[in-house]
Design a protein around this motif. Structure first.
Motif, short mmCIF file in Angstrom:
data_model
loop_
_atom_site.label_atom_id
_atom_site.label_comp_id
_atom_site.label_asym_id
_atom_site.label_seq_id
_atom_site.Cartn_x
_atom_site.Cartn_y
_atom_site.Cartn_z
N ASN A 97 -9.43 13.09 7.82
CA ASN A 97 -9.73 11.76 8.35
C ASN A 97 -11.02 11.77 9.17
O ASN A 97 -11.85 10.86 9.04
CB ASN A 97 -8.56 11.24 9.20
N TYR A 98 -11.18 12.81 9.97
CA TYR A 98 -12.40 12.90 10.77
C TYR A 98 -13.62 13.10 9.88
O TYR A 98 -14.67 12.48 10.09
CB TYR A 98 -12.29 14.04 11.79
N LEU A 99 -13.49 13.95 8.85
CA LEU A 99 -14.59 14.17 7.92
C LEU A 99 -14.96 12.89 7.19
O LEU A 99 -16.14 12.57 7.03
CB LEU A 99 -14.23 15.28 6.92
N CYS A 100 -13.96 12.13 6.75
CA CYS A 100 -14.23 10.84 6.10
C CYS A 100 -14.97 9.90 7.04
O CYS A 100 -15.92 9.21 6.64
CB CYS A 100 -12.93 10.21 5.61
N LYS A 101 -14.54 9.87 8.29
CA LYS A 101 -15.19 9.01 9.28
C LYS A 101 -16.65 9.42 9.44
O LYS A 101 -17.55 8.57 9.49
CB LYS A 101 -14.44 9.13 10.61
N ILE A 104 -18.62 8.39 6.29
CA ILE A 104 -18.83 6.94 6.27
C ILE A 104 -19.91 6.55 7.29
O ILE A 104 -20.80 5.74 7.01
CB ILE A 104 -17.51 6.18 6.53
N GLU A 105 -19.85 7.14 8.46
CA GLU A 105 -20.84 6.87 9.50
C GLU A 105 -22.23 7.31 9.05
O GLU A 105 -23.22 6.59 9.26
CB GLU A 105 -20.45 7.60 10.80
N ALA A 106 -22.32 8.47 8.39
CA ALA A 106 -23.62 8.97 7.90
C ALA A 106 -24.16 8.05 6.82
O ALA A 106 -25.37 7.77 6.79
CB ALA A 106 -23.46 10.39 7.37
N ARG A 107 -23.30 7.57 5.96
CA ARG A 107 -23.76 6.69 4.87
C ARG A 107 -24.19 5.33 5.42
O ARG A 107 -25.20 4.78 5.00
CB ARG A 107 -22.63 6.53 3.86
N SER A 108 -23.39 4.79 6.33
CA SER A 108 -23.72 3.46 6.85
C SER A 108 -24.99 3.48 7.71
O SER A 108 -25.73 2.50 7.76
CB SER A 108 -22.55 2.88 7.65
N SER A 109 -25.26 4.60 8.37
CA SER A 109 -26.46 4.67 9.21
C SER A 109 -27.66 5.28 8.48
O SER A 109 -28.75 5.34 9.05
CB SER A 109 -26.16 5.50 10.47
N ASN A 110 -27.43 5.72 7.23
CA ASN A 110 -28.50 6.38 6.46
C ASN A 110 -29.16 7.49 7.26
O ASN A 110 -30.37 7.63 7.30
CB ASN A 110 -29.56 5.38 5.97
N SER A 111 -28.31 8.28 7.92
CA SER A 111 -28.82 9.35 8.77
C SER A 111 -27.98 10.62 8.56
O SER A 111 -26.79 10.56 8.25
CB SER A 111 -28.74 8.91 10.24
N ASP A 112 -28.62 11.75 8.76
CA ASP A 112 -27.91 13.03 8.68
C ASP A 112 -27.29 13.42 10.02
O ASP A 112 -26.58 14.43 10.10
CB ASP A 112 -28.88 14.15 8.28
N GLN A 113 -27.54 12.66 11.05
CA GLN A 113 -27.11 13.02 12.39
C GLN A 113 -25.59 13.23 12.50
O GLN A 113 -25.17 14.23 13.09
CB GLN A 113 -27.59 11.97 13.41
N PRO A 114 -24.73 12.34 11.95
CA PRO A 114 -23.29 12.59 12.07
C PRO A 114 -22.86 13.90 11.39
O PRO A 114 -22.02 14.63 11.91
CB PRO A 114 -22.65 11.38 11.38
N LEU A 115 -23.50 14.22 10.26
CA LEU A 115 -23.18 15.48 9.58
C LEU A 115 -23.66 16.68 10.38
O LEU A 115 -22.97 17.71 10.44
CB LEU A 115 -23.78 15.49 8.17
N LYS A 116 -24.83 16.56 10.98
CA LYS A 116 -25.35 17.65 11.81
C LYS A 116 -24.43 17.91 12.99
O LYS A 116 -24.17 19.06 13.36
CB LYS A 116 -26.77 17.33 12.29
N GLU A 117 -23.92 16.82 13.59
CA GLU A 117 -22.96 16.98 14.70
C GLU A 117 -21.68 17.65 14.22
O GLU A 117 -21.12 18.51 14.91
CB GLU A 117 -22.65 15.61 15.32
N LEU A 121 -20.54 21.27 15.71
CA LEU A 121 -19.25 21.48 16.40
C LEU A 121 -18.41 22.57 15.71
O LEU A 121 -17.39 22.98 16.24
CB LEU A 121 -18.46 20.18 16.45
N GLY A 122 -18.84 23.01 14.54
CA GLY A 122 -18.12 24.06 13.82
C GLY A 122 -16.87 23.56 13.12
O GLY A 122 -16.00 24.36 12.76
N LEU A 123 -16.77 22.25 12.93
CA LEU A 123 -15.57 21.71 12.30
C LEU A 123 -15.46 22.10 10.83
O LEU A 123 -14.37 22.12 10.26
CB LEU A 123 -15.53 20.20 12.46
N ASN A 124 -16.60 22.42 10.22
CA ASN A 124 -16.57 22.85 8.83
C ASN A 124 -15.93 24.24 8.68
O ASN A 124 -15.49 24.61 7.60
CB ASN A 124 -17.99 22.88 8.25
#
Length: 161
Positions: A97-101, A104-117, A121-124
């Motif tokens: 659920n967090y990854l989907c969020k 979605i946030e990265a796609r809607s903002s057209n930015s890599d920043q949410p993925l970089k965060e 955080l090491g969630l991957n």
């Protein structure tokens, strides 16, 4: 073999019917006016039969106790597997659920920043141990439906990784 009524007759060992049966047997033996050696032979024969019955009873009770212990261990193992499975499933749902969020946030903002965060955080790094834990389930301990659920969780974890 005795039917159910016959089995019930011998169930309480100290019953009136069993006491009368033993006294009748003693009376019949006394009618034969046996010598002491013949009487000793009869006592030995009855004792041998009683010893065999006792051995059968002890053997059956030990076998039943072993079966009960095995059943208890199997139930405990299944309960442990169920708890591990629940914990893994809850954890995976939360992380998916967090990854989907994040996606979605990265796609809607057209930015890599949410993925970089997400990566910073090491969630991957959660997915590899989760996959390892899912791989530890023994197929022999699981029903078909649970195997399918584990495979679905594995696919989700592989995708997220």
């Amino acid at each position: 073999m005795l039917n159910d009524y016959g089995k019930e007759l011998f169930k309480p060992w100290l019953s009136v019917s069993n006491a009368v049966s033993v006294m009748a047997l003693i009376f019949v033996i006394a009618l034969f006016k046996l010598t002491s050696s013949e009487l000793a032979s009869w006592v030995q024969a009855v004792g041998s039969i009683a010893a065999i019955w006792g051995a059968v009873y002890v053997s059956r009770s030990e076998q039943k106790a072993r079966e009960d212990i095995e059943l208890k261990e199997k139930r405990e193992r299944i309960e442990q597997i169920r708890e591990i499975f629940k914990k893994l499933a809850r954890s995976q749902i939360t992380h998916l659920n967090y990854l989907c969020k994040v996606l979605i946030e990265a796609r809607s903002s057209n930015s890599d920043q949410p993925l970089k965060e997400y990566f910073s955080l090491g969630l991957n790094l959660h997915w590899a141990p989760n996959l390892e834990a899912l791989s530890q389930f023994s197929i022999t301990d699981l029903a078909t439906a649970k195997i399918e659920m584990i495979n679905e969780l594995k696919v989700g974890a592989e995708f997220a990784r």
